[in-house]
Motif scaffolding. Structure first.
Motif, short mmCIF file in Angstrom:
data_model
loop_
_atom_site.label_atom_id
_atom_site.label_comp_id
_atom_site.label_asym_id
_atom_site.label_seq_id
_atom_site.Cartn_x
_atom_site.Cartn_y
_atom_site.Cartn_z
N MET A 27 38.29 43.00 39.76
CA MET A 27 37.88 43.15 38.38
C MET A 27 38.95 42.54 37.49
SD MET A 27 36.57 46.53 36.34
CE MET A 27 38.14 47.29 35.99
N VAL A 28 38.57 41.48 36.78
CA VAL A 28 39.47 40.78 35.87
C VAL A 28 38.89 40.97 34.47
CG1 VAL A 28 40.55 38.59 35.26
CG2 VAL A 28 40.03 39.10 37.66
N GLY A 29 39.52 41.85 33.69
CA GLY A 29 38.94 42.21 32.41
C GLY A 29 37.59 42.87 32.65
N LYS A 30 36.52 42.29 32.12
CA LYS A 30 35.17 42.83 32.32
C LYS A 30 34.37 42.02 33.33
CE LYS A 30 34.85 44.93 27.78
NZ LYS A 30 34.08 45.06 26.55
N THR A 31 35.03 41.07 33.98
CA THR A 31 34.35 40.23 34.96
C THR A 31 34.62 40.74 36.37
OG1 THR A 31 34.61 38.31 33.50
CG2 THR A 31 34.12 37.86 35.81
N LEU A 32 33.54 40.84 37.17
CA LEU A 32 33.65 41.28 38.55
C LEU A 32 33.48 40.09 39.49
CD1 LEU A 32 31.39 44.47 38.46
CD2 LEU A 32 33.87 44.33 38.14
N TYR A 33 34.40 39.97 40.43
CA TYR A 33 34.30 38.99 41.50
C TYR A 33 34.12 39.80 42.77
CZ TYR A 33 36.19 35.83 38.01
OH TYR A 33 36.38 35.10 36.87
N ILE A 34 33.01 39.58 43.47
CA ILE A 34 32.64 40.41 44.61
C ILE A 34 32.61 39.57 45.87
CG2 ILE A 34 30.87 41.94 45.56
CD1 ILE A 34 30.00 42.37 42.57
N ALA A 35 33.23 40.09 46.92
CA ALA A 35 33.25 39.39 48.21
C ALA A 35 32.99 40.40 49.32
CB ALA A 35 34.61 38.72 48.42
N ASN A 36 32.35 39.95 50.37
CA ASN A 36 32.11 40.84 51.51
C ASN A 36 32.19 40.06 52.81
OD1 ASN A 36 29.33 39.76 50.72
ND2 ASN A 36 28.93 40.68 52.72
N ALA A 37 32.49 40.80 53.86
CA ALA A 37 32.48 40.26 55.22
C ALA A 37 31.76 41.28 56.08
CB ALA A 37 33.89 40.04 55.73
N GLY A 38 30.87 40.82 56.92
CA GLY A 38 30.10 41.74 57.74
C GLY A 38 28.85 42.20 57.02
N ASP A 39 28.37 43.38 57.39
CA ASP A 39 27.10 43.85 56.86
C ASP A 39 27.23 44.79 55.66
OD1 ASP A 39 28.11 46.07 58.12
OD2 ASP A 39 26.44 46.32 59.50
N SER A 40 28.36 44.77 54.98
CA SER A 40 28.56 45.57 53.77
C SER A 40 28.17 44.75 52.55
CB SER A 40 30.02 46.00 53.64
OG SER A 40 30.39 46.83 54.70
N ARG A 41 27.51 45.41 51.60
CA ARG A 41 27.08 44.74 50.37
C ARG A 41 27.38 45.64 49.18
NH1 ARG A 41 26.85 41.51 53.74
NH2 ARG A 41 25.16 40.21 54.42
N SER A 42 27.44 45.04 47.98
CA SER A 42 27.60 45.77 46.73
C SER A 42 26.32 45.65 45.92
CB SER A 42 28.73 45.16 45.88
OG SER A 42 29.96 45.32 46.50
N ALA A 43 26.09 46.66 45.12
CA ALA A 43 24.96 46.63 44.18
C ALA A 43 25.45 47.21 42.87
CB ALA A 43 23.79 47.45 44.72
N LEU A 44 25.10 46.57 41.78
CA LEU A 44 25.50 47.02 40.46
C LEU A 44 24.30 47.67 39.79
CD1 LEU A 44 27.74 47.04 38.29
CD2 LEU A 44 26.87 44.82 37.53
N SER A 45 24.51 48.87 39.28
CA SER A 45 23.42 49.55 38.58
C SER A 45 23.95 50.18 37.30
CB SER A 45 22.77 50.61 39.47
OG SER A 45 23.66 51.69 39.66
N ARG A 46 23.03 50.41 36.39
CA ARG A 46 23.37 51.11 35.15
C ARG A 46 22.28 52.15 34.95
NH1 ARG A 46 24.55 47.04 31.35
NH2 ARG A 46 26.68 47.29 32.03
N LYS A 47 22.73 53.41 34.84
CA LYS A 47 21.80 54.54 34.68
C LYS A 47 20.74 54.56 35.78
CE LYS A 47 22.55 54.88 29.75
NZ LYS A 47 21.96 54.89 28.41
N GLY A 48 21.16 54.23 36.97
CA GLY A 48 20.26 54.26 38.12
C GLY A 48 19.37 53.04 38.29
N GLU A 49 19.46 52.09 37.39
CA GLU A 49 18.66 50.86 37.46
C GLU A 49 19.51 49.74 38.03
OE1 GLU A 49 15.35 50.46 36.65
OE2 GLU A 49 15.36 52.64 36.38
N LEU A 50 18.98 49.11 39.05
CA LEU A 50 19.67 47.98 39.68
C LEU A 50 19.69 46.80 38.73
CD1 LEU A 50 20.98 47.26 42.39
CD2 LEU A 50 18.79 46.36 43.11
N LEU A 51 20.87 46.23 38.54
CA LEU A 51 21.00 45.07 37.65
C LEU A 51 20.95 43.78 38.44
CD1 LEU A 51 23.87 46.36 35.34
CD2 LEU A 51 21.42 46.42 34.92
#
Length: 127
Positions: A103-127
């Motif tokens: 997280m750089v300021g308000k910017t997210l840089y997301i990386a993964n290896a393998g079968d793990s993933r990220s999901a961003l949601s707001r108030k339960g809604e997937l963005l």
């Protein structure tokens, strides 16, 4: 067999990670402990954050397969009360997935290896 990472690099930059171990806790603990220092590469210094994360993942993989990495993994195995692997490399028997957010300021840089993933949601809604 999981490990988490929260590391404040400076007042505006944070590193978060979740590492899911396969075959033991050693690899997640290894990656958790080594990641912040490994991220301080040339691409990071040039603010090329996606490249910095990619290079960090590659460097950690190389380190895991090195003699130094093997020594660290064997020590983690012993610290966790386990018997080191006889006549084989620990890195050949353990590993982990990685899900990392820089997280750089308000910017997210997301990386993964393998079968793990990220999901961003707001108030339960997937963005």
């Amino acid at each position: 067999e999981d490990a988490i990472l929260f590391h404040r690099i400076n007042k505006d930059i944070f590193l978060f990670g979740v590492f899911d171990g396969h075959g033991g806790i050693e690899a997640p603990n290894f990656v958790q402990g080594v990641s912040p220092g490994t991220l301080a590469n040339e691409a990071f210094k040039k603010q090329q954050y996606p490249q910095a994360l990619e290079e960090t993942f590659k460097e950690l993989d190389t380190l895991l397969q090195s003699e130094r990495g093997e020594e660290i993994l064997r020590n983690l195995t012993i610290e966790n009360g386990l018997q080191p692997f006889e006549n084989s490399k620990v890195a050949d028997s353990v590993g982990c997935t990685a899900n990392v957010i820089l997280m750089v300021g308000k910017t997210l840089y997301i990386a993964n290896a393998g079968d793990s993933r990220s999901a961003l949601s707001r108030k339960g809604e997937l963005l």
